[in-house]
Scaffold this active site. Structure first.
Site, short mmCIF file in Angstrom:
data_model
loop_
_atom_site.label_atom_id
_atom_site.label_comp_id
_atom_site.label_asym_id
_atom_site.label_seq_id
_atom_site.Cartn_x
_atom_site.Cartn_y
_atom_site.Cartn_z
N ASP A 34 -71.35 37.84 -45.48
CA ASP A 34 -70.94 38.12 -44.11
C ASP A 34 -72.07 37.83 -43.14
O ASP A 34 -73.15 37.39 -43.53
CB ASP A 34 -70.33 39.52 -43.95
CG ASP A 34 -71.21 40.64 -44.42
OD1 ASP A 34 -70.67 41.59 -44.99
OD2 ASP A 34 -72.44 40.56 -44.23
N LYS A 55 -68.08 38.90 -40.34
CA LYS A 55 -67.33 39.83 -39.49
C LYS A 55 -68.31 40.53 -38.58
O LYS A 55 -69.05 41.39 -39.00
CB LYS A 55 -66.59 40.86 -40.35
CG LYS A 55 -65.22 40.38 -40.73
CD LYS A 55 -64.37 41.52 -41.20
CE LYS A 55 -64.86 41.86 -42.56
NZ LYS A 55 -63.98 42.31 -43.51
N MET A 168 -71.61 50.96 -36.39
CA MET A 168 -70.64 50.23 -35.54
C MET A 168 -70.29 51.04 -34.30
O MET A 168 -69.11 51.18 -33.96
CB MET A 168 -69.36 49.91 -36.35
CG MET A 168 -69.60 48.95 -37.49
SD MET A 168 -68.11 48.60 -38.43
CE MET A 168 -68.15 49.90 -39.65
N1 SAH Z 1 -72.57 48.31 -45.46
C1 SAH Z 1 -73.51 48.33 -44.34
C2 SAH Z 1 -72.85 48.73 -43.05
C3 SAH Z 1 -71.81 47.75 -42.57
S1 SAH Z 1 -71.11 48.20 -41.04
C4 SAH Z 1 -74.70 49.25 -44.67
O1 SAH Z 1 -74.64 49.94 -45.68
O2 SAH Z 1 -75.67 49.23 -43.94
C5 SAH Z 1 -72.08 47.27 -39.91
C6 SAH Z 1 -72.95 48.20 -39.10
O3 SAH Z 1 -74.11 48.56 -39.84
C7 SAH Z 1 -73.50 47.60 -37.82
O4 SAH Z 1 -72.55 47.68 -36.77
C8 SAH Z 1 -74.69 48.51 -37.55
O5 SAH Z 1 -74.25 49.74 -37.01
C9 SAH Z 1 -75.19 48.78 -38.97
N2 SAH Z 1 -76.31 47.90 -39.38
C10 SAH Z 1 -76.27 46.95 -40.33
N3 SAH Z 1 -77.50 46.39 -40.48
C11 SAH Z 1 -78.32 47.01 -39.61
C12 SAH Z 1 -79.70 46.88 -39.28
N4 SAH Z 1 -80.50 46.01 -39.88
N5 SAH Z 1 -80.19 47.70 -38.31
C13 SAH Z 1 -79.41 48.61 -37.69
N6 SAH Z 1 -78.10 48.76 -37.96
C14 SAH Z 1 -77.56 47.98 -38.90
#
Ligand code: SAH
Length: 254
Positions: A34, A55, A168
């Protein structure tokens, strides 16, 4: 029939990948990834065909059913199929839908955990999500709902935990602040926005629940978390002190 691995890619930096993830990438035939997955991570699978099924809110996205079908097709043709997901696959990653589709087609699935954004952000902040006497519980929440779904009562869950991590959510900071206050959290509760956690362009914006909308206005277009809780009190106080000193220095210079 091949096997599909749902692999956590961590918060973005290549060396926060697990060894198991790196080894699987090295022998993958196809990698579905993704939008949050870094090029350096993809470079660990030089031989694999890479398919972006990104996405990100407001950007080009691939419908989940289409992703599921592509995974099934790939597993019927290749031995090792890797589905890379940002952070950990089992948190806000729609992993269950992919597992169900693959299992339903008789395809073996294995999940490889990854470092979720909350842990990348906590490491960057140097602030534990839990602390003796201050926080004994953490809630991972998202206000995001799928198309056609009813709005979710996420704020009720926020009231039930000492520390709250919102995924998110940074693009609707005003609604988040309003929801938290309506759920009974004090507007003065410390909060931090962390954008691009663990990446070179990481940004940390300490504030309060009331200050979330203004702070969120300073964010770029990277992924960001909202973290709320008394564990961030010192961080927010330090940021206020620095801001006041800056203002004092500017006033003195003027
Ligand atoms: N499975 C992922 C989350 C997916 S939802 C996890 O465990 O981290 C996607 C959301 O994750 C984004 O909208 C943001 O809120 C957060 N996110 C993902 N990577 C990030 C990063 N490097 N720094 C801050 N927020 C992050």
């Amino acid at each position: 029939m091949g096997k599909v691995y749902l692999v956590g890619a961590g918060p973005g930096t290549v060396d926060l990948l697990t060894l198991r993830a790196a080894r699987l990438l090295a022998r993958a035939d196809v990698v579905f990834h993704d939008a949050l997955v870094d090029d350096e991570v993809l470079a660990l699978a030089p031989q694999a065909r890479k398919v972006a099924v990104g996405k990100r809110c407001g950007r080009l996205s691939t419908a989940q059913q289409f992703i599921n079908r592509q995974l099934v097709d790939a597993a019927q043709r290749h031995a090792c199929v890797v589905r890379l997901k940002g952070g950990d696959p089992m948190l806000f990653g729609r992993a269950q839908e992919e597992i169900a589709a693959l299992s339903g087609a008789g395809i073996e699935v294995e999940v490889v955990p990854g470092i979720s954004a909350a842990f990348g952000a906590s490491a960057a902040l140097g602030q534990s999500l839990t602390r003796r006497g201050v926080s004994r519980s953490v809630a991972f929440l998202t206000p995001a709902v799928g198309q056609g779904e009813q709005p979710h009562a996420w704020a009720d869950a926020a009231r039930g935990a000492d520390t709250v991590v919102l995924y998110m959510a940074s693009r609707q900071a005003q609604a988040i602040a309003d929801g938290l206050v309506a759920a009974g959290l004090p507007a003065s509760r410390p909060a931090v926005l962390v954008e691009n956690a663990s990446r070179p362009d990481q940004r940390v914006l300490p504030t309060t629940v009331a200050g979330l909308p203004a702070a969120a206005g300073e964010l770029g277009d990277g992924p960001a978390l909202i973290l709320v809780g008394e564990v961030y009190a010192e961080l927010v106080q330090d940021a206020c002190r620095v801001a006041l000193q800056d203002r004092g220095l500017r006033a003195a210079a003027a």
